[in-house]
Design an enzyme around this catalytic site. Structure first.
Site, PDB file in Angstrom:
ATOM      1  N   CYS A   1       0.845  -1.204   0.000  1.00 32.51           N
ATOM      2  CA  CYS A   1       0.000   0.000   0.000  1.00 32.51           C
ATOM      3  C   CYS A   1       0.879   1.254   0.000  1.00 32.51           C
ATOM      4  CB  CYS A   1      -0.923  -0.011   1.220  1.00 32.51           C
ATOM      5  SG  CYS A   1      -0.093   0.397   2.768  1.00 32.51           S
TER       6      CYS A   1
ATOM      7  N   CYS B   1       3.043   1.810   3.133  1.00 32.85           N
ATOM      8  CA  CYS B   1       4.235   0.959   3.201  1.00 32.85           C
ATOM      9  C   CYS B   1       5.305   1.400   2.218  1.00 32.85           C
ATOM     10  CB  CYS B   1       3.866  -0.502   2.958  1.00 32.85           C
ATOM     11  SG  CYS B   1       3.037  -1.225   4.378  1.00 32.85           S
TER      12      CYS B   1
HETATM   13 ZN   LIG Z   1       0.822  -1.374   3.930  1.00 36.32          ZN
END
Ligand SMILES: [Zn+2]
Length: 334
Positions: A163, A166
């Site tokens: 995501c 991250c």
């Molecule tokens: Zn993530």
């Protein structure tokens, strides 16, 4: 059955049968497909010899979520495959550590350090608390590599594409964007191609990111003879806090007598930072323990610093281990 028993059972099933729900009578490929993100193919089941090696490793009394470089080589030979492909195959094991009582979306991540060792990671969601305290799988794996003193990370495998949160967190661990992102059935990608025009340490005037792990000396706390206080002090000395200069560290003791350390890991964009309790919980869960085992917690942080971890650490501790007091120890910079 509590979440720890679920996780342990999933792990036993994985190392015994190569599938977490094989005993329920379903075909393993159907089950893996059900538990994977939509459209993703299940990874090949590990060979019995590899599962035996992993079973011995993860159930040893001192396991800490790391697979040493030597074992990685043995497993790679046993599977007759490359290390990146082995990392993909290890994701099913990493997912067995996931604590996701809110989303029931179980994430696994496996990162490879420059030493050749690989580190497991999983997502952690804290019930009855802000979602902001969730730890993503990639954050867990990278913080695990950090807590093992790696000098850098070369690659990370994830059960689904990372995501945005991250990607930003990874940018602090690999500011040049060199880290390889491995997702099953897709060609490896560099972080720089997933996060173009990145905002990172360079934008705030810093040359380096979180790696290699560095030490910043702090004055000794009162009662330095206490092993738990020493562990929290050591975690604080290894914190990565270039922006706030507010180093902190947590140490958690469990009823088994083991101590888990967590260093604060900061991010140039602030929000993806990991608090020291979060990094300590990653260590505790990867060792196969659960919140109910926590018996004592110490936070060491710099006195009168710009930011403090005390209130959030106490709040989260109150959610997961309400009978455990938090001891906060302010220290001077030395
Ligand atoms: Zn993530």
């Amino acid at each position: 059955m509590n979440s720890l028993q679920h996780a342990v059972n999933r792990r036993r099933l994985f190392t015994a049968f190569g599938s977490t729900l094989a005993l329920c009578g379903f075909r393993s490929d159907v089950i893996e497909r059900l538990s994977l993100p939509r459209g993703q193919e299940p990874p090949p089941t590990l060979k019995p010899k590899s599962r035996q090696i992993l079973d011995n490793l993860v159930h040893s009394s001192d396991f800490s979520g790391a697979i040493p470089a030597g074992a990685v080589e043995v497993l790679s030979r046993s599977e007759a495959t490359s290390v990146p492909d082995l990392m993909i195959r290890l994701l099913a094991l990493a997912r067995t550590y996931s604590h996701a009582p809110i989303s029931n979306y179980h994430v696994g991540a496996v990162t490879r350090g420059l030493s050749g060792s690989v580190y497991l990671g999983m997502n952690i969601e804290i019930p009855h608390h802000s979602l902001g305290f969730s730890v993503h799988g990639e954050q867990a794996a990278l913080s695990n590599a950090y807590m093992h003193g790696e000098n850098g990370v070369a690659a990370i495998a994830v059960t689904a594409a990372p995501c945005g949160h991250c990607r930003q967190f990874m940018n602090e661990m690999s500011p040049a964007g060199e880290i390889d992102i491995l997702v099953q059935a897709r060609a490896p990608l560099k972080l720089s191609s997933l996060l173009p025009m990145a905002f990172g340490p360079h934008d705030l005037g810093f040359q380096y990111g979180a790696f290699p792990v560095r030490t910043r000396k702090l004055a000794l706390p009162a009662r330095p003879e206490d092993e738990l206080v020493r562990a929290a002090h050591d975690a604080a000395e290894h914190a990565y806090a270039p922006y706030s200069r507010s180093a902190s560290g947590v140490a958690v003791r469990t009823k088994t007598g083991r101590i888990y350390k967590g260093s604060y890991l900061e991010n140039a964009a602030f929000n993806p930072s990991l608090s020291p309790l979060q990094t300590a919980l990653v260590q505790l869960i990867l060792a196969g323990e659960d919140y109910a085992a926590i018996s004592q917690t110490v936070l060491v942080e710099i006195k009168d610093a710009k930011i403090s971890q005390a209130s959030v650490t106490a709040a989260v501790l109150n959610s997961i281990a309400p009978r455990v007091d938090l001891q906060t120890i302010p220290v001077e910079e030395s």
